[in-house]
Design an enzyme around this catalytic site. Structure first.
Site, mmCIF file in Angstrom:
data_model
loop_
_atom_site.group_PDB
_atom_site.id
_atom_site.type_symbol
_atom_site.label_atom_id
_atom_site.label_comp_id
_atom_site.label_asym_id
_atom_site.label_seq_id
_atom_site.Cartn_x
_atom_site.Cartn_y
_atom_site.Cartn_z
ATOM 1 N N ASP A 365 0.755 -1.237 -0.080
ATOM 2 C CA ASP A 365 0.184 -0.024 -0.129
ATOM 3 C C ASP A 365 0.821 1.320 -0.182
ATOM 4 O OD1 ASP A 365 -2.536 1.427 0.356
ATOM 5 O OD2 ASP A 365 -1.521 2.034 2.294
ATOM 6 N N GLU A 401 1.640 -0.464 -4.959
ATOM 7 C CA GLU A 401 0.660 0.686 -5.448
ATOM 8 C C GLU A 401 1.714 1.875 -5.547
ATOM 9 O OE1 GLU A 401 -3.399 2.754 -3.734
ATOM 10 O OE2 GLU A 401 -1.680 2.240 -2.225
#
Length: 745
Positions: A365, A401
């Protein structure tokens, strides 16, 4: 002025047992709590601490404290005989309270072990969980209130588990189809799973769940965060909960709420059982991990773990004011990968989940935060260096990401070799194409063929691109074609939250409708998106539930909706769409031309007249340079040659059928001319998204030069029919070949 909290105030005196147990010296390594069958060794890092107390909790909640007797290499450690699995514990750290210099030690606050393998309980949002005194405007005055009754406990575990013959699957990326799912949301409403285990690790491991996933044909489940996380106070105040889980507080502990047996330590075994069951079915497990920040918030946030052990060693603080944090994540803090102890914490966690929990990969993330050195994102950062040199981690799937919220944080295409990336440009371009926006063909072509403009020049392959149309963050596929605007009223923020520019299109009516024409067109659009995703070069990622028409009622930011808004509605599943998705996944698996391992050459192969890829206009003429730059990408044909594909893993020749993909994103019917020589002489329409039965039992066959009328917003996949019986074709289901996508740049 800094305050010395190395000695507790009288009201904070430790609770001692009537007959104190002698604590042994123990060892500084490994960090955390480790049971050896006789007792448990405890070790924690703190450079600034002057004293560290180990706190043990009885079944009645009573607390017994022991000073860790030794500090070695900045690690405080001790060993307690007779302490074993199930023991609940925490720490209290004495040292400087000096927020102006980034130090926040406060022994009134019970701290979770950063290396805890299991965690019990949730945060109860009493003022005592904050390290500063109530009313202190900048949080500079230390609080003397004991947080012990209001915070979770770490748990000693027994690490033993019978893995049997479980081994890493290591499926090649070009053969991978990812399914993004939520442990709870996937099974909590599934009537085919026993009620007692719905919404748990055991629920995801149940034969009904695994059978569904294997029938669908996906090869890997990417689980939303399963590290122990915190439910934010502002969500609880609104009657919501942290559903997504992007607020970690324990990088080694499986989230206890997802265990059917409770959070007393059994969650570790249940997680392992889930992985073992998924592996036995040929499914890999990828974890969405949140190492960019923790649930301790900013300088006014709670003290739960790292902040109290050694705030400056773990978090990025501002150089002009060490009280404050650099926040590249929008959560209040950012973990500092420039600091060796923070870097070790992350690497130790990754190794643990790989070696002890047997997971197959990680999706990071806001990964750009992890690559920041001083301020800028640096592809040569220590974080990347260590992973690339680690013999365990450099063999698992690494997915970034590739952005964060800081300046220069959008880094799509800039991660180093070994890394795949969520391709946000793919998502945006494909969404725009199917809502008939004016975008040049070059952009769309690059995304279909693996995004060579992003990944080819740095030594990566098309499978560096993780392609997706939707993900947990945003609209579901059903909502993408049903809503033009977000509808986030249920989040309690007057719909101010969530992305406002969604590149969505409701096709004429906002939300559900009884209009049969609109509903048919929405169904077609869902088939268009799924077929495009699964037939593009790269690694497709399917948002769990998109294959069955899952809706969030227009909510594009359901992070706090731990309820029917987010959960899978198995009773309302669109079985026709499920079947279409299953068949397109199988089609991709059976045809390696759609999952090449290398880039397209865009020239004749082995002196043949036919190139490996060709871009044709509706009249079957080849695209010109002017067409690439000036012609809107609304209707065109894409030829893919299945000849002379790269050898499989054992060096055997691989040959596939050749295909012509006919795209029409115009809002009206378009007439195409089927390509003739050298591309082919006869074609069969094997997939037609404009039809409810998109895989016709008796495909339409057309000669080269014939006209093909295609309705608005539709895609047709045509297989070239060989003029004579070909030699047997090897279908390389498990190991496809190279020569792959570039498309125009």
């Amino acid at each position: 002025m800094p305050t010395d909290l190395s000695e507790p105030a009288s009201e904070r005196q430790p609770v001692r047992s009537p007959a104190p147990v002698r604590i042994w010296r123990g060892e500084p390594s490994p960090l955390g709590a480790h049971w050896d069958g006789i007792g448990t060794n405890f070790s924690v890092f703190s450079e600034v601490a002057t004293r560290v107390e180990l706190c043990l909790f009885g079944a009645d909640g009573s607390e017994e404290r022991f000073d860790l007797p030794e500090q070695t290499a900045l690690c405080w450690h001790g060993y307690l005989p007779g302490i074993g699995p199930g023991q609940r514990y925490g720490f209290r750290v004495h040292g400087p309270w000096d927020p102006a210099n980034g130090h926040r030690c406060n022994p009134a606050k019970l701290l979770l072990d950063p290396y805890a393998r299991a965690i019990a309980g949730d945060v109860r949002w009493d003022p005592a969980v904050f390290p500063y005194a109530p009313g202190s405007p900048q949080g500079d005055e230390a609080s003397a209130d004991d947080s012990g009754p209001f915070v979770p406990r770490s748990i000693v575990i027994d690490p033993q588990f019978d893995w049997g013959d479980d081994r890493p699957i290591r499926r090649p990326l070009d053969e991978t189809v990812i399914y993004e799912a939520h442990v709870k949301g996937f099974s909590v409403l599934c009537a085919d799973i026993p009620e007692a285990i719905r919404g748990t690790y055991a629920g995801l491991a149940h034969p009904a769940a695994i059978g569904y996933l294997t029938r669908l044909g996906i090869t890997a489940v990417e689980l939303l965060p399963v590290h122990q996380f915190v439910h934010d106070s502002h969500l609880l105040e609104r009657g919501l909960r942290n559903y997504w889980g992007y607020n970690s507080i324990g990088f080694f502990a499986p989230h206890g709420d997802y265990s059917s047996g409770g959070d007393g330590g059994g969650q570790v075994i249940e997680f392992k059982q889930m992985v073992k069951a998924l592996h036995a079915a040929g499914l890999e497990v990828i974890l969405d991990v949140v190492y960019n920040h923790t649930g301790e918030g900013n300088h006014l946030g709670p003290m739960l773990s790292l902040k109290g052990f050694d705030n400056a060693a773990y978090y990025r603080t501002r150089e002009d004011d060490r009280r404050l944090y650099l926040d590249y994540t929008g959560t209040g803090n950012s973990l500092s990968m420039r600091q060796p102890q923070a870097l070790q914490l992350v690497m130790d966690s990754l190794r643990y989940w790989t070696s002890e929990m047997h997971v197959d990969g990680f999706r990071f993330d806001l990964a750009a935060t992890l690559a920041r050195e001083l301020y800028d994102v640096d592809r040569l950062s220590a974080f990347f260096d260590i992973i690339h040199q680690d013999p365990l981690l450099n063999r698992v799937k690494l997915i970034a990401e590739p952005w964060d919220l800081g300046m220069g944080g959008y880094q799509v295409g800039n991660f180093p070799v070994l890394w795949c990336e969520w391709n946000g440009k793919y998502r945006d371009t494909v969404r725009d194409y199917w809502r008939s926006q004016e975008r040049t063909l070059g952009e769309f072509a690059a995304r279909l063929t693996g995004s060579s403009d992003l990944y080819q020049d740095d030594g990566r392959k098309p499978y560096a691109s993780v392609n997706f149309i939707t993900a947990h963050d945003g609209f579901t596929l059903n909502d993408l074609v049903s809503y033009s605007d977000k509808h986030n009223q249920a989040n309690g923020e007057e719909s101010r939250d969530g992305e406002s520019h969604n590149r969505s299109w409701n096709l004429g009516v906002e939300g559900p409708t009884d209009d049969p024409t609109i509903n048919r067109l929405r169904a077609r659009q869902k088939r268009n998106f799924l077929a495009t995703l699964l037939l593009s070069q790269g690694v497709p990622m399917l948002l769990g539930g998109d294959e069955s028409g899952r809706t969030q009622q227009g909510n594009n930011n359901a992070y706090g909706q731990d309820n029917e808004i987010s959960w899978f509605d198995w009773s309302g599943a669109d079985t026709g769409l499920e079947e279409f998705t299953r068949r397109v996944i199988a089609f991709r698996r059976d045809h390696p031309v759609f999952r090449r391992r290398g880039w397209f050459k865009e020239h004749a192969i082995h002196c043949d007249a036919v190139r490996d890829i060709a871009w044709l206009k509706p009249d079957a003429g080849e695209m010109t340079d002017e067409d690439w730059t000036g012609w809107p990408a609304k209707s065109f044909m894409l030829f893919l040659s299945g000849d002379h594909l790269a050898p499989d893993a054992k060096g055997r020749a691989v040959q596939d059928d050749s295909f012509c993909l006919v795209f029409n994103a115009h809002l009206e019917q378009v007439t195409f001319t089927m390509p003739g020589a050298p591309w082919g002489s006869r074609w069969a329409a094997v997939i037609e998204t404009a039809r409810d039965d998109a895989f016709p039992e008796h495909p339409l066959e057309l000669d080269g030069g014939a006209s093909l009328e295609r309705p608005r917003l539709s895609l047709v996949v045509l297989r070239r029919i060989a003029p004579t019986s070909p030699s047997p074709i090897r279908r390389a289901v498990v190991t496809p070949p190279p020569t792959v996508p570039s498309g125009p740049r």
